[in-house]
Design an enzyme around this catalytic site. Structure first.
Site, PDB file in Angstrom:
ATOM      1  N   ALA C  45       0.820  -1.208   0.000  1.00 12.72           N
ATOM      2  CA  ALA C  45       0.000   0.000   0.000  1.00 12.72           C
ATOM      3  C   ALA C  45       0.858   1.264   0.000  1.00 12.72           C
ATOM      4  CB  ALA C  45      -0.929  -0.012   1.214  1.00 12.72           C
ATOM      5  N   GLU C  46       1.874   1.285   0.844  1.00  7.80           N
ATOM      6  CA  GLU C  46       2.611   2.534   1.040  1.00  7.80           C
ATOM      7  C   GLU C  46       3.539   2.840  -0.132  1.00  7.80           C
ATOM      8  OE1 GLU C  46       2.379   0.092   3.219  1.00  7.80           O
ATOM      9  OE2 GLU C  46       1.037   0.909   4.754  1.00  7.80           O
ATOM     10  N   SER C  47       4.149   1.828  -0.725  1.00  5.75           N
ATOM     11  CA  SER C  47       4.952   2.155  -1.914  1.00  5.75           C
ATOM     12  C   SER C  47       4.041   2.438  -3.097  1.00  5.75           C
ATOM     13  CB  SER C  47       5.972   1.045  -2.223  1.00  5.75           C
ATOM     14  OG  SER C  47       5.342  -0.179  -2.517  1.00  5.75           O
ATOM     15  N   TYR C  98       3.320 -12.458  -1.585  1.00  2.06           N
ATOM     16  CA  TYR C  98       1.918 -12.849  -1.689  1.00  2.06           C
ATOM     17  C   TYR C  98       1.608 -13.319  -3.089  1.00  2.06           C
ATOM     18  CZ  TYR C  98      -0.073  -8.534  -3.851  1.00  2.06           C
ATOM     19  OH  TYR C  98      -0.417  -7.505  -4.685  1.00  2.06           O
ATOM     20  N   ASN C 175      -7.404   0.571   5.552  1.00  2.00           N
ATOM     21  CA  ASN C 175      -6.935  -0.666   4.880  1.00  2.00           C
ATOM     22  C   ASN C 175      -7.019  -1.926   5.729  1.00  2.00           C
ATOM     23  OD1 ASN C 175      -6.242  -0.384   2.227  1.00  2.00           O
ATOM     24  ND2 ASN C 175      -4.113   0.196   2.590  1.00  2.00           N
ATOM     25  N   TYR C 176      -8.198  -2.257   6.199  1.00  2.00           N
ATOM     26  CA  TYR C 176      -8.339  -3.437   7.051  1.00  2.00           C
ATOM     27  C   TYR C 176      -8.103  -4.721   6.256  1.00  2.00           C
ATOM     28  CZ  TYR C 176     -10.365  -7.007  10.009  1.00  2.00           C
ATOM     29  OH  TYR C 176     -10.558  -8.153  10.745  1.00  2.00           O
ATOM     30  N   THR C 236     -14.616   5.506   1.051  1.00  2.00           N
ATOM     31  CA  THR C 236     -14.648   4.937  -0.312  1.00  2.00           C
ATOM     32  C   THR C 236     -15.584   3.747  -0.366  1.00  2.00           C
ATOM     33  OG1 THR C 236     -12.775   3.504   0.155  1.00  2.00           O
ATOM     34  CG2 THR C 236     -12.280   5.666  -0.741  1.00  2.00           C
ATOM     35  N   THR C 266      -5.900  -0.373  -6.674  1.00  2.00           N
ATOM     36  CA  THR C 266      -6.843   0.683  -7.049  1.00  2.00           C
ATOM     37  C   THR C 266      -6.976   1.721  -5.939  1.00  2.00           C
ATOM     38  OG1 THR C 266      -8.103  -0.946  -8.321  1.00  2.00           O
ATOM     39  CG2 THR C 266      -9.192   1.135  -7.840  1.00  2.00           C
ATOM     40  N   ASP C 268      -4.923   2.381  -3.551  1.00  2.00           N
ATOM     41  CA  ASP C 268      -3.679   3.113  -3.351  1.00  2.00           C
ATOM     42  C   ASP C 268      -3.507   4.187  -4.416  1.00  2.00           C
ATOM     43  OD1 ASP C 268      -3.211   1.339  -1.237  1.00  2.00           O
ATOM     44  OD2 ASP C 268      -2.207  -0.073  -2.571  1.00  2.00           O
TER      45      ASP C 268
END
Lengths: 326, 326, 326, 326, 326, 326
Positions: C45-47, C98, C175-176, C236, C266, C268
Site C-alpha cells: 500500500a505505502e509504496s 503474496y 486498509n483493514y 470509499t 486501485t 492506493d
C-alpha cells in the site's frame, strides 16, 4: 447453502471410460493459420467428468487406451496430475488430437479434430480394467465414445452392462458431435444404450437434433425419463440453465453469469458436480446447484479440467463475486 | 446470405501502394514505459486492405519501398506471409515503426509513431511497379500516403492517373492522421486527388475535420459523390455503422458487436471486404455487409491483418455467435 | 478540467512507510495449483501510494526494512524503477510474499499471503530515515503496517508523531485486512493513531467492520472528521464512488467505469491521486476527481503500481475513451 | 572468396516436390511428456531445399498437396513466408505432423512422427503443377517422397521424367528414414529413380545401409556417379564433411564448426546451397563451399528453414566468427 | 548392456520421506534481482529419488506434510504428475520455497532458501503413512530431513526403525546442506542413524566435511561400510564418478559427459537409478551404470525430476549420442 | 583476494555522459527477419559503466538527453532501476534504438542501428547537469559520444574540461564504432580530447585502426600514456586479456573463461570495475583483476547491464566455478 459432505470417508468412487486427447490452442487472438505457439492441454468428456467429480470428493478413475509413446504418456499425465487414476491399456494407434481456436463474438470458438485412428478406437473390454467399473459406485461415459468406432460402441454397451450388473449407478451424457457422425446414426446407436442408463444428461439442442424431441425442456426430460426408465434426466440449455426430471418432479436450475476464460469442458464440469453431489447423497436440486456452480467456475479456468475446490463451489452458491479476498 | 462468388477464376486483381510499418506492442496491461517484451506485427493501411481483399478471393499486390535490411525484409515477409505479393523497391531510409499500447476504457489505445525518414517517403513512379497498377482491376491507396512527403503526394497522384488511364477502379480512404499533418494541409493535398477516385471511403469524423462536412452522413456521402463524381462514397462511423451513396441511392449498414482483441486495422478490413465484393460483382448493399462482417472478424484477431476466410464472413452474416463449433 | 500544476517547482515531497512484498501471479485463467509460471511484481500500500503520487508530480520516498538478499533487492528495485526513492534499512527476516490469483466472476480474485516473519516487522524508528519523514510535506502509512507486529504499531505511531511535530500533513488509509487481524484488535490499535492523522481514508466496509460505523457514507465521513479532528476524511465504496468530509462540507465522487486488467492497487492509486492534488494546492473536489481518474487508470495496468501520467489523468477527466489516439 | 553472382537476372528457377509437415517442439530442456507449450515450425526436405536455394538467389517453387484447412494453410504459409511459391493441390487427408524433442548429449534429439494418412500421399501428376517442373532450370525431390506411398513413388518418377524431358537438372537426396521403410524396400524403389538423376546427394551412412556401399566416401561417390551416370554425386558425412565426384574428379569439403541451436534441416541447407551455386554457374568446389557454409549457418537458426543471406554465406567463407559486428 | 527387468510384475515398491519445495527460477541469464518471471518446479531429494525410481519401474510413494492450501496442493501435484503417489499429512506451516538462479561459469548456480517454518518440520510418525513404509521393499530418506527440525530427526529415526523391523531395505543419502546446519551438528545427528541404513550414499566432499573422512574414496567407502555395517556404500564425486563398496569388493563408475540444461537433482537421479536396479535384482556394477546414466540424462532435463525412460537409459549405456533419431 | 572497501562511506561518486538506447533482440536462434517477439533492454556505454561502478559501491549518475515520451521514459527507467541516477534533459528528437541479433559461431552476433536523429545529438552543456560532473570524483564518457554529432563532440570536450577544472578523474574509452564514422574522422576528433583524459581505455584493435598503433599492447599502452600524459592506459584484447601502463610500469591481466549468455556490455563492465576499484583506492593490478571478473560475470547476464555484486566479484577472484551453492 451447505454442501453435501464432500469429505465422506470412504469417498464415493467413480469410473469413467472414453477418449482423452491432446488439445492444442493458439494464444488469444492468434489464428491456427498463423500461430507460432500452441498451448498443450489434455481433455475429453470422460476424463473431464472424472476430474470434476474428484475435485469434489469422489475417488475417480478413468479407463482408456493409448499408444506407449511420449504423446500417450502426455495424455495419461494430464489426467493423473489432477488426481484421477488413469487405467490405460496400451496398443497401436494414434493419440487423438484437437485444435481449439478461441474466438469470441462474432467469430466464435472453432474446433479442428485430428483424431482419426486413435488407439482407443480398438479398445475392447478384455483389455480394460472392467473390475474397476464393477467396484465403483458409479460409471460414466458419453455419446462421444460409441461415435468413435463400432468396436467402441460395443465396448460401451459391455461396460454399461457390467456396471449395471454390479449395481453401480450408470450416468451418460448424450454429447452429440456433428463432426463425428450423423444424427440418425447417433440415434440408432445411442437409443439401445439408454436402457442401461440411470442418469441421463442431454443438451436440449441434441435432444432435438438426435432424438427428435424439441418440446419444452421439462417435457423432454419427463418423457425421456419415462421412455428409458431413468432415475434422473437433466436437459441442459447452456446460458438458459437446466431442467431435471426425477421421481415425477421437475426441477429448474439457472446458469450463472461468468467472466469466461475457456468455455471448453463446461458441460463436463456440470456433470461432474451433479454426480459428486448425488453420490455423496445430495438431493437433486442440490446436485443441480452444485453442477451449475462447478460449470460456472470451470469457465474461469484455462483448459478442459475443472480445477475447483468444494470451498469455491460453496462460495459461488453463497453469492460468488469478482472482488479480492484478502 | 449467399456471398458473391469469391472463388471466381480468374480472381479479380488489386494493387495497393503505401507504407507498411513494424508495429511493436507490449503485452496486455503492460505500458511501453515498463515493458520488457514487444510483440512484432506488420501493418499499414494499404497492405492491410490488400490482405483483406486477398483473403476474400482477390489476387493482391502491394507496392512500396523499403531499405535492403533485416528490418525491411521483416516488413516484406509480414505482407507476403498473408498471400499478398510485395512489389518492393529498395533504397535508403528507415523502416517506419510504430508502437501500439492497447488500453481499454478509460485509458484508450495509444499510438506512438517513430516513422520519420522512412525509405518509402522518396518513392517515385519510376522505381515502382506501375505496370502492375495498370494491369490490375483495381488500385487502392489512402490519405496516409500523400501525408508522408511531397514526393509521395506526387507519386500518389501519378499512380491514380496511371490506374485511371488503364481503366482500373480507383479506391481511396481519406484516413486522416492528426499526428502527420494539419486538416487544412490535408484538404489542400487530398481534394485534387479525389477527382481521380471511383470509390471514396471517409470516416464521418474526418469528413468534418478535413473536409468541413459535418452534416448527416447520408447527406455527406451524397454530396461527396456529386462533388467528386465518385461511383461510390462510403461514410463510416465506427460503432454506429456506415452509409453509402451510389447511383443516387443511399444504403445504411450497421456495425456488428464484437469481443475485440485488437481494434487496429478495422477500417482497412472494412475496405478490403468492400472492394473484394465489388470486384467480384457484388451489389453495394452486399459489399457493405461483407465489409462490416470482415471488419467485425478482424477485431477478434491480433495484428493489423484480417486473417479471415470467406466461410467465416458468411457465418457472421448468417448470425455469427460465440459458441463452440464441434 | 485543468489539473493543479503537477509540475510545480519545487515539487511537493511525500514520505511513506510500510511493507512492500513480492507479488506472484499465474497467467490469466491459470490456477496457483497448476501453474508453471509466475509473473513477479512488487507491491504494498505505502509504496503504491508513493508511486502514484510521484507519477503526478510529487517527489516521493518510501521507508521500509528488507533483508540484504537478492529478493530484498528485487523489492527495492521494484519501487525505485518507478521513480520513488527507497530508504531501506537492512536486517534479518524474510521478504514478504503474496500470491495473487486473478479470477473474474464468479470465482473472484484470491490472495494467498506468505508474509510471516518479514524483516520489516522489526523495524524501529532508530534504523529508519525519520529525518526524511520530518522534511517531507506529507507522510503516509496505512492500517496494514501496525497490523504486522507490535513493534510496527509503535513505529507507526512514532513516525506519525515525528511527522506531526515537523508540520507535515499526515495521511492514513485504514486498509483493514481480515487475514492479518481481527476487527476488535484493529480498532484498539488504530483508534489511538487517528488522533495523529490529518487525512483519513477509509472504505465504507471497513468503517462498519472495524469502527462499527455503518451509516450513510457522508455521515460516517463527517463523524470521523469530527471525532478525530481530521482535516479531510474520505469514505470509499468501490464501484459506488467516494464521499469526503472537509471543513463542514461533504463532496461526492463517482467511480469511473473501466476495462479492468488488474484491480490490485486501485485504492492506493486513489490515495496517491488525492494526496498529489492536495499537496499541489488543489481543492478537495479536484483531488477527488484526480483520485478517481488515477484509480480508474490503474485498473487498466498490470501490477500494483499506477504507471500513469498527468496527461492521461487529464484526458480521463476530459472524457476518456476507448478509441485509438493516432 | 567471391561467390557466384547470386543476383543474376533472370534468377535461376528451381521446383521441388514433397511433403512438408507441422513441426512441434517443446522448449529447451522440456520433454514432450511434460510440456505445456509447443513451438510451431514448418519443415520438409523439399521445401527446406527450396527455401535455402531461394535465399541464395533462386526463384523457387514447391509442389505438394494439403487439405483445405487451417492446418493445411499453416503449412502453406510457413513455406510462402520464406519467399518460396507454394503450388499446392488440395484434397482429403491429414497434415503430416512431427514432434522434435531436442536433447543434447547423451540424450540426443528425438523425432516422433505423426504423419500417417497425409493428403500428400495421394498426390498424382495430374493434380500437380507439372508445367512448373518443366519450365524450371532444376527439379529436386528426395528419397522421403517415394517412401510415403506407392502413389508417391510413381508420382516422383513421373516428375523426374517430366523434368528430364524438359531439360531440367534433376537433383535427388537419398535421405533414408528408418522410421518410414526398410533398407531393402528403399533400395528397390530408389535405384530405378537414380537413372533420372543428374545430381545425387547421399549420406555415407545411407549409402552403406541402403545401397550396400560402405567403402571410402570418394570411392562411393565415383562408383555411384558411374553406375547411375550422374553429373555430380556428393557423399556427406555430417561433421566429417563431404566428398564429391564430378567429371572424373573428386573434391573434399570440410564441415564447419558451429554453435548449434537447431540441427534439423542441415542437410537440406547443404543441398540448397549446392544447387543455388551450380545453377548460378559456380564450380563444384565453390558449390561445396557454399553448401557447407549454408549448412553451418542453418545450425545457428531455429526451425527447419535456412534463413540466411548471401552476405552471411560470404562472411563465413571469409572466416566467420562469433564476435559482434557494430 | 541389457538392463535388469524394469518391467517386473509385481514392481518393486519404494517409500520415501522428506520435504519437497516449490522451486522458483528466472529465465536463463536473468537475475533474481531483476526478473519479472519465475518458472515453477517442485523438488526435494526424497521425491526426486521416488520419481527417478518410478520412471525405472518401481512403484513409488512419497510421505510428507503440507499445508492444505493452493501452494501445498501445487507441491503434491508436482509429485503426483510424475507417477509417484503422494501420501501427505496436512497441517499448519508454510510451503518450503527455494530460488534457483542458474549461472554458468564463472558465476555458478546459486540457491536462495526460503524454507523456514515449513509444515513438514512438525511431522510425526503418527500422522504419516508408516504402514506404507512397512509394506515397501525399500525406504529412502536423506540427511536433509533430520536437518530441518528436532522433530524430524526423531521422525526420521522412527521411520528407519519401522522399515528395518519390516525387513525393508533402508537407503540414505547424507546430502549435507551447509545452509541448514553445521558439520558437527550434522555428524552428531546422522551418525546414530547410519546404524539403521543398508545402502548409504555420500558425496566425497560431505564425507570429509561432516564425517572427517577425506581419504581415497574407495577407502572411505570400505570404512563406512564396515563401521556402520552397510550392505552397500557409494561415495560420489560429481564429474569424477563414484566408487562403491559391497561385500568386500569396490567398484568404480565414471560420470558421463553431458550438455547440461539443469544440474539440480543429478544426485537424486543417481540414487533413484541405483535403487531401481538393486530392487529389480541388478548387480552393484549394473546399478552404478544405470545410476550414472540416469544422472546424466537428468542433466538434460529442466526441473528436479528425472523424466527419463528405461529405453533412454539403455541407449545411453549403449553409447548415447547427440544425433537425431528419425 | 580481498577487494578494496567497496562499502566506503561516503561512496566515491561517478558521473557519465552519453547516449543510451533501446535494445531490441529476438529470442535465441530467431532472426530479426522472422521474429514475432523482441526483448527490450536499455544500454549504452556510459550508462553501462555507471551501472557497473554503482554495483561495486560508487554513487553514479548518468547525464543524457531524451524526448519526453514513453520511449524516452523507458530508457530513463532502464537506467534508474539499476540504481544509477538519470540526469536527463528533455528535448526534440528520437530515442536511439538498436537491434541485437545474437548468433554464435559461425554466424556471429550482429547489430543493426536505428539511432539517427536521437535527441541526445543536440545536447549542449547548458542543458546538462554540469554541476554534477564538477562535484563527482570521476567523469566518464566514450568515443561513441563525440561520434554522434558535431554538437556532441563539443559538448564532450566541454564536460571533460569542466571535470578537469574541478579536479575529477577523467576516464575515456575509445570505443570505435565503424558504423558511425571513419577511422580518420574518429582520430581527428578524438586525439584532441585525449589531452583531457586521465584514464584511457582502448581496444588493441581500435588502437590499430584509429590511432595507427599496432605494436605490442604493452608498447601501445606505454606510448599512449606518454603521448597524452595519462595516469593510466589500458589496452584491451578481448579473450586475450588486457595490458595496463601506469607510472612507468606495465601490468598484464588475463580474461576469464565464461559461459556467455550475452556478450554486449563486456567492455563497459570492465571499465566500471576498473573505475570502481581505482576510486575506492585500489591498486592498478587489483583494479584490473576486478575489471576482468566484472566483465566475466557480465557475460553470464542477459542485457547490457552488469547486474553483479561485490561478493560475486570476490568469489570469481577466489576461483569462481559452475557448481551449485547450497
Amino acid at each position: 447453502m451447505s454442501l453435501p459432505a464432500f469429505d465422506d470417508d470412504p469417498a464415493p468412487t467413480l469410473a469413467t471410460f472414453g477418449e482423452s486427447m491432446l488439445r492444442y490452442s493458439p494464444p488469444a487472438g492468434e489464428r491456427l493459420e498463423t500461430t507460432d505457439d500452441l498451448a498443450v492441454h489434455v481433455g475429453g468428456a470422460e476424463s473431464n467428468v472424472a476430474v470434476a467429480a474428484n475435485r469434489l470428493g469422489c475417488e475417480a478413475a478413468w479407463l482408456s487406451k493409448l499408444p506407449d509413446s511420449p504423446l500417450g504418456r502426455r495424455v495419461e499425465r494430464g489426467v493423473r496430475e489432477h488426481g484421477v487414476e488413469p487405467l490405460v491399456a496400451t496398443g497401436e494407434g494414434r493419440v487423438g488430437t484437437y485444435y481449439l481456436e478461441p474466438g469470441g463474438s462474432p467469430r466464435g470458438t472453432s474446433v479442428v479434430y485430428d483424431r482419426a485412428d486413435a488407439a482407443v478406437r480398438t479398445a475392447t473390454p478384455d483389455e480394460l480394467a472392467v473390475d474397476r467399473v464393477r467396484e465403483a459406485d458409479a460409471f460414466y461415459t458419453s455419446g462421444i465414445t460409441p461415435a468413435l468406432s463400432a468396436t467402441l460402441a460395443e465396448t460401451t454397451e459391455a461396460l454399461l452392462e457390467a456396471a449395471g450388473e454390479a449395481g453401480a449407478t450408470r450416468a451418460f451424457d448424450l454429447n452429440y458431435r456433428a463432426k463425428l457422425w450423423a444424427p440418425q446414426e447417433a440415434a440408432a446407436t445411442l437409443r439401445p444404450l439408454f436402457g442401461h442408463v440411470d442418469i441421463l444428461v442431454v443438451a436440449a439442442r441434441d435432444a432435438a437434433t438426435v432424438l427428435d424431441r424439441d418440446g419444452e425442456p421439462a417435457t423432454v426430460a419427463r418423457e425421456l425419463a419415462a421412455d428409458y426408465d431413468c432415475d434422473l434426466v437433466v436437459v441442459t440449455r447452456g446460458d438458459a440453465g437446466a431442467v431435471a426430471a426425477h421421481d415425477d418432479e421437475t426441477y429448474e436450475q439457472d446458469a450463472l453469469a461468468t467472466d469466461t476464460v475457456d468455455p471448453v469442458g463446461t458441460g463436463d464440469a456440470f456433470v461432474g458436480g451433479l454426480l459428486a453431489t448425488r453420490l455423496a447423497g445430495g438431493s437433486v436440486p442440490d446436485a443441480l446447484e452444485v453442477a451449475a456452480a462447478t460449470a460456472a467456475l470451470k469457465r474461469t479456468v484455462a483448459g478442459d479440467a475443472a480445477v475447483v475446490t468444494p470451498e469455491e463451489v460453496a462460495a459461488v452458491l453463497d453469492g460468488g463475486g469478482d472482488g479480492i479476498d484478502r
